[in-house]
Motif scaffolding. Structure first.
Motif, PDB file in Angstrom:
ATOM      1  N   THR A  86       0.823  -1.217   0.001  1.00  0.00           N
ATOM      2  CA  THR A  86       0.026   0.086   0.130  1.00  0.00           C
ATOM      3  C   THR A  86       0.748   1.098   0.022  1.00  0.00           C
ATOM      4  OG1 THR A  86      -1.411  -1.236   1.333  1.00  0.00           O
ATOM      5  CG2 THR A  86      -1.913   1.283   1.100  1.00  0.00           C
ATOM      6  N   ILE A  87       0.368   2.262  -0.682  1.00  0.00           N
ATOM      7  CA  ILE A  87       0.999   3.275  -0.533  1.00  0.00           C
ATOM      8  C   ILE A  87      -0.015   4.631  -0.433  1.00  0.00           C
ATOM      9  CG2 ILE A  87       2.409   5.343  -1.819  1.00  0.00           C
ATOM     10  CD1 ILE A  87       3.770   2.770  -3.473  1.00  0.00           C
ATOM     11  N   GLN A  88       0.185   5.151   0.604  1.00  0.00           N
ATOM     12  CA  GLN A  88      -0.865   6.426   1.246  1.00  0.00           C
ATOM     13  C   GLN A  88      -0.128   7.587   0.941  1.00  0.00           C
ATOM     14  OE1 GLN A  88      -2.548   6.066   4.780  1.00  0.00           O
ATOM     15  NE2 GLN A  88      -3.375   8.015   4.653  1.00  0.00           N
ATOM     16  N   ALA A  89      -0.890   8.682   0.531  1.00  0.00           N
ATOM     17  CA  ALA A  89      -0.302   9.949   0.298  1.00  0.00           C
ATOM     18  C   ALA A  89      -1.599  10.904   0.364  1.00  0.00           C
ATOM     19  CB  ALA A  89       0.447  10.193  -0.947  1.00  0.00           C
ATOM     20  N   ASN A  90      -1.115  12.192   0.539  1.00  0.00           N
ATOM     21  CA  ASN A  90      -1.996  13.343   0.772  1.00  0.00           C
ATOM     22  C   ASN A  90      -2.222  13.934  -0.793  1.00  0.00           C
ATOM     23  OD1 ASN A  90      -2.278  13.308   3.123  1.00  0.00           O
ATOM     24  ND2 ASN A  90      -0.482  15.079   3.636  1.00  0.00           N
ATOM     25  N   THR A  91      -1.297  13.628  -1.683  1.00  0.00           N
ATOM     26  CA  THR A  91      -1.173  14.248  -2.913  1.00  0.00           C
ATOM     27  C   THR A  91      -0.827  13.274  -4.285  1.00  0.00           C
ATOM     28  OG1 THR A  91       1.082  14.589  -2.947  1.00  0.00           O
ATOM     29  CG2 THR A  91      -0.373  16.402  -2.208  1.00  0.00           C
ATOM     30  N   GLU A  92      -1.169  13.686  -5.176  1.00  0.00           N
ATOM     31  CA  GLU A  92      -0.806  12.327  -6.132  1.00  0.00           C
ATOM     32  C   GLU A  92       0.677  12.327  -6.565  1.00  0.00           C
ATOM     33  OE1 GLU A  92      -2.745  13.932 -10.038  1.00  0.00           O
ATOM     34  OE2 GLU A  92      -4.661  13.821  -9.082  1.00  0.00           O
ATOM     35  N   ILE A  95       1.916   9.736  -4.015  1.00  0.00           N
ATOM     36  CA  ILE A  95       1.775   8.332  -4.631  1.00  0.00           C
ATOM     37  C   ILE A  95       2.969   8.082  -5.489  1.00  0.00           C
ATOM     38  CG2 ILE A  95       0.491   6.927  -6.250  1.00  0.00           C
ATOM     39  CD1 ILE A  95      -1.013   7.570  -3.566  1.00  0.00           C
ATOM     40  N   LEU A  96       3.150   8.912  -6.434  1.00  0.00           N
ATOM     41  CA  LEU A  96       4.338   8.786  -7.362  1.00  0.00           C
ATOM     42  C   LEU A  96       5.557   8.643  -6.994  1.00  0.00           C
ATOM     43  CD1 LEU A  96       4.855   8.461 -10.518  1.00  0.00           C
ATOM     44  CD2 LEU A  96       5.442  11.007 -10.626  1.00  0.00           C
ATOM     45  N   TYR A  97       5.961   9.261  -5.761  1.00  0.00           N
ATOM     46  CA  TYR A  97       7.093   9.196  -4.980  1.00  0.00           C
ATOM     47  C   TYR A  97       7.171   7.916  -4.296  1.00  0.00           C
ATOM     48  CZ  TYR A  97       7.998  14.089  -6.143  1.00  0.00           C
ATOM     49  OH  TYR A  97       8.025  15.259  -6.748  1.00  0.00           O
ATOM     50  N   LEU A 206       6.671  18.124 -18.013  1.00  0.00           N
ATOM     51  CA  LEU A 206       7.109  17.785 -16.735  1.00  0.00           C
ATOM     52  C   LEU A 206       6.103  17.819 -15.719  1.00  0.00           C
ATOM     53  CD1 LEU A 206      10.256  20.457 -16.540  1.00  0.00           C
ATOM     54  CD2 LEU A 206      10.052  18.128 -17.736  1.00  0.00           C
ATOM     55  N   ARG A 207       4.875  18.337 -16.030  1.00  0.00           N
ATOM     56  CA  ARG A 207       3.770  18.430 -14.987  1.00  0.00           C
ATOM     57  C   ARG A 207       3.353  17.200 -14.500  1.00  0.00           C
ATOM     58  NH1 ARG A 207       0.399  21.684 -17.554  1.00  0.00           N
ATOM     59  NH2 ARG A 207       1.677  23.446 -16.949  1.00  0.00           N
ATOM     60  N   PRO A 208       2.997  16.154 -15.323  1.00  0.00           N
ATOM     61  CA  PRO A 208       2.347  15.126 -14.683  1.00  0.00           C
ATOM     62  C   PRO A 208       3.488  14.206 -13.722  1.00  0.00           C
ATOM     63  CG  PRO A 208       2.533  14.901 -17.249  1.00  0.00           C
ATOM     64  CD  PRO A 208       2.896  16.145 -16.872  1.00  0.00           C
ATOM     65  N   TYR A 209       4.917  14.619 -13.965  1.00  0.00           N
ATOM     66  CA  TYR A 209       5.813  13.760 -13.102  1.00  0.00           C
ATOM     67  C   TYR A 209       6.051  14.652 -11.987  1.00  0.00           C
ATOM     68  CZ  TYR A 209       6.703  10.403 -16.874  1.00  0.00           C
ATOM     69  OH  TYR A 209       6.675   9.592 -17.454  1.00  0.00           O
ATOM     70  N   GLY A 210       4.988  15.686 -11.650  1.00  0.00           N
ATOM     71  CA  GLY A 210       4.988  16.494 -10.350  1.00  0.00           C
ATOM     72  C   GLY A 210       6.121  17.593 -10.356  1.00  0.00           C
ATOM     73  N   ILE A 211       6.683  18.155 -11.452  1.00  0.00           N
ATOM     74  CA  ILE A 211       7.776  19.137 -11.619  1.00  0.00           C
ATOM     75  C   ILE A 211       7.494  20.395 -12.211  1.00  0.00           C
ATOM     76  CG2 ILE A 211       9.819  19.599 -12.636  1.00  0.00           C
ATOM     77  CD1 ILE A 211      10.091  16.508 -13.075  1.00  0.00           C
ATOM     78  N   LYS A 212       7.462  21.274 -11.111  1.00  0.00           N
ATOM     79  CA  LYS A 212       7.047  22.854 -11.608  1.00  0.00           C
ATOM     80  C   LYS A 212       8.495  23.235 -12.576  1.00  0.00           C
ATOM     81  CE  LYS A 212       4.621  24.528  -7.488  1.00  0.00           C
ATOM     82  NZ  LYS A 212       3.243  24.731  -8.112  1.00  0.00           N
ATOM     83  N   THR A 213       7.872  24.183 -13.307  1.00  0.00           N
ATOM     84  CA  THR A 213       8.824  24.933 -14.346  1.00  0.00           C
ATOM     85  C   THR A 213       8.987  26.231 -13.868  1.00  0.00           C
ATOM     86  OG1 THR A 213       7.960  23.610 -16.163  1.00  0.00           O
ATOM     87  CG2 THR A 213       9.065  25.573 -16.571  1.00  0.00           C
TER      88      THR A 213
END
Ligand code: GCW
Length: 689
Positions: A86-92, A95-97, A206-213
């Motif tokens: 199980t992976i639980q997180a507050n944010t998407e 989850i990815l991390y 980059l966005r779907p991988y959680g990366i801000k520009t």
């Protein structure tokens, strides 16, 4: 005929197995087992998370893994709770991390029990010093992955997008969540609409991988591209121009991170050009991005041609503004007070600015550590820095704790690393350069990680083999490959310090690209603080920069008990001795040797160490694919030669002042000083990259 076919097939298969160009980085797992992923929500990020599990699962066959987004107070920011299934997180992003963490542990054989992993810093950002023509300042791995020159420079191709996606994935796999796409020596063109369109395209990948520009901006942009007469930050039209520009950017990129600024530093424009202060400049930009949730990272890398010790200048310029910056301004401070040297004490600004958010800037690209020629694992340097005690709020006020929000109240926490990435197939020039990209991400996520653990993970992921397999070959791999190669990595930075600038010496590079030695280099009329003699101060009496109260008094910028400890040569750590003191050649060192002899031993020790690295690597041949083996072997040979040049150049140069012999049990110099000076002047040999 049949025989020929089968040999051709065999050769082909062998080539496939052996052809590793390093492009996969630490993400090489290719034989997944079936897994059943359960996730009730859907989004581009979650789709990536699911696919990663399906493509990389090495746990029990057929397991059901639950990905659960559920608020939990114990989980901070993009942190996550992980267990076997199980992976639980507050944010998407959390989850990815968590997915990448689970896969990494499966691959390295690390235990997986239920545990929460929270990030040390909220913003973990790569700074690309990429120019819009595709060149990279201090880049040693080819051209930019974002920019190129030529008539099609702004065309966005599938190849571009694929590469950006691979880049995003690699970053996300180690928790990096921000990218500044262009050089801090920024072009005003960056903010023109045609370039912003390309930024938008990059941001979308980059966005779907959680990366801000983020973007570096040139302070004089309003006058240069906005048609205004001035770029004075207190001029209302200028402020309005930046507000409009921010709006335009956020329309294109709604989750844009903000601006990075190098102002009034090394010739870059800034608020001081208009008689204004760093605070005036930073706050004006901060107000422009504030309505959209943006931040401004304002660099403290400033030093003028004054007589003041360069190591003191950033502190002198910035401390008076402590508390005057907006809450969305972060002052970005290089780890050391001078400039990314192989070893520096921490910058005295850390911990001293108590009412301003401060973020560390590390240099992943090896500007001063042998470019992409030397094998230098930088985690030990960053660990040493992050764990340095500033004593600013009593003992235990480490740089890490001063910057991650655990001591001072701050709205944001961040850390940056100057990227070492380019178009080279292996991304970083040197295969081992990848370990520094990896290490930056891991330390930004968890600043108390140990270098040994990072090296261990990286080797296992990059060169194969899991440890849960206890057969003979795995034991052999651990003993004969993992251990010696790990030790080599852990020793590699200190070896460079030893053969380049031991005992606190610094900035004695040839001006010729910051690669080779140049302790003699001081052309007439040159700014003093751009010449090595300014830093080593060698004379007939001794060597080193006096930064005590009898010298520049840089030590007054450090807190007690450090100030007293470092002020006395007897208690100053020897690694910083000549950083803070000018000492006689026959000063007695802890070893009982004179300072001169000790210097000789360090230089020689560094050279011998690189030769041992060559032995370690040559013995690793049977564990590494041909391409990567030969690549590293060749570079170690070049490094060995360069180490010898450093040793001979520095010892023969300093010997002119010390007038002492090199201890006779040490290897004799192999080069003549004249030859090395001439070689440097002519820019020949290994200096070219
Ligand atoms: O280390 C020095 C480099 C410059 C760099 C500057 C900086 C981007 O030699 O190339 O410029 O620091 O950090 O701004």
């Amino acid at each position: 005929m049949k025989k020929i076919y089968s040999s051709v097939i065999l050769i082909f298969l062998t080539l496939c197995i052996y052809a590793e160009d390093g492009h996969q980085l630490w993400l090489r797992n290719s034989s997944p087992k079936p897994v059943n992923v359960v996730c009730l929500k859907n989004s581009p990020t979650l789709t990536i998370a699911k696919q990663e599990l399906q493509n990389g699962w090495m746990g029990e066959m057929g397991t059901s893994v639950n990905l659960v987004i559920k608020a939990d107070k114990a989980i901070r920011g993009d942190g996550f709770r992980i267990s076997k299934n199980t992976i639980q997180a507050n944010t998407e992003n959390g989850i990815l991390y968590g997915v990448y963490e689970l896969l990494r542990r499966q691959q390295t054989g690390e235990a997986i029990q239920e545990e929460i992993c929270n990030p040390s810093y909220d913003r973990r950002i790569l700074n690309h010093w990429d120019n819009l023509d595709g060149s990279i300042e201090r880049g040693y791995a080819g051209q930019s992955i974002f920019w190129r020159k030529g008539s099609d420079s702004l065309t966005i191709t599938e190849t571009d997008k694929n590469l950006w996606q691979e880049y995003a994935r690699a970053n996300a796999s180690v928790g990096i969540n921000g990218s500044v796409l262009n050089n801090v020596n920024a072009s005003q063109l960056m903010l023109t609409n045609e370039y912003l369109q390309r930024v938008k395209a990059i941001a979308e990948v980059l966005r779907p991988y959680g990366i801000k520009t983020y973007l570096s901006v040139r302070f004089s942009s309003p006058a240069q591209i906005g048609g205004l007469k001035t770029s004075d930050p207190l001029n209302p039209e200028v402020a309005q121009w930046w507000k409009d520009k921010a709006k335009e950017i956020y329309n294109l990129i709604p989750d844009f991170g903000g601006f990075l600024v190098k102002a009034n530093s090394e010739g870059q424009p800034g608020p001081q050009d208009f008689g204004r202060t760093h605070a005036d400049g930073a706050n004006m930009l901060a107000d422009a991005v504030k309505p959209f949730g943006g931040i401004v990272m304002w660099r403290a890398f400033v030093y003028s041609a004054s007589d003041e010790d360069r190591a003191k200048q950033a502190y002198l310029e910035f401390m008076p503004f402590d508390g005057q910056f907006r809450d969305n301004v972060i002052i970005q401070v290089k780890n050391g007070p001078i400039d990314f040297q192989p070893r520096e004490p921490f910058s005295p600004l850390f911990g001293a600015m108590k009412k301003t958010t401060v973020m560390p800037e590390l240099q992943i690209t090896q500007e001063y550590l042998g470019h992409s020629v030397h094998l230098a694992f930088l985690a030990p340097m960053w660990e040493e820095f992050l764990q340095s005690d500033t004593y600013q709020n009593g003992p235990g006020t480490t740089v890490a704790r001063c910057t991650d929000g655990s001591i001072f109240p701050q709205k944001y926490s961040a850390i940056a690393g100057v990227a070492n990435i380019g178009l080279d197939a292996n991304w970083c020039g040197h295969h081992f350069g990848q370990s520094n990209w990896y290490a930056f991400g891991r330390l930004a996520w968890n600043s108390s990680m140990k270098s040994e653990q990072i090296a261990d993970e990286w080797i296992k992921l990059t060169f194969g083999k899991t440890t849960d397999n206890k057969d003979d070959s795995a034991i052999d791999w651990n003993l004969s490959f993992l251990s010696p190669v790990k030790q080599m990595m852990l020793d590699s930075r200190e070896a460079i310090v030893d053969f380049m600038m031991p005992l606190g010496l610094h900035h004695i590079f040839s001006a010729n690209g910051h690669y080779g030695p140049g302790p003699w280099w001081a052309p007439k009329g040159m700014r003093k603080d751009w010449t090595p003699p300014y830093y080593h101060q060698a004379d007939s009496l001794g060597i080193g920069f006096d930064r005590t109260s009898s010298g520049s008094n840089n030590l007054s910028q450090y807190k007690e008990p450090l100030r007293s400890e470092y002020s006395d040569p007897a208690t100053c750590p020897e690694a910083y001795l000549l950083w803070f003191h000018h000492l006689p050649w026959d000063y007695k060192m802890k070893s009982g040797r004179t300072l001169w002899d000790e210097l000789c031993y360090h230089y020689d020790g560094g050279v011998q160490q690189v030769r041992r690295f060559q032995q370690v690597w040559d013995q690793a041949e049977r564990f590494v694919d041909r391409d990567r083996f030969v690549h590293v072997q060749r570079r170690l040979r070049d490094q060995s030669l360069n180490a010898l040049e450093w040793k001979d150049a520095c010892l023969l140069h300093f010997q002119q002042f010390s007038r002492k012999s090199i201890p006779y049990n040490l290897e004799r110099p192999m080069y003549n000083l004249d030859y090395l000076i001439e070689k440097d002047t002519k820019r020949v040999g290994v200096y070219q990259h």
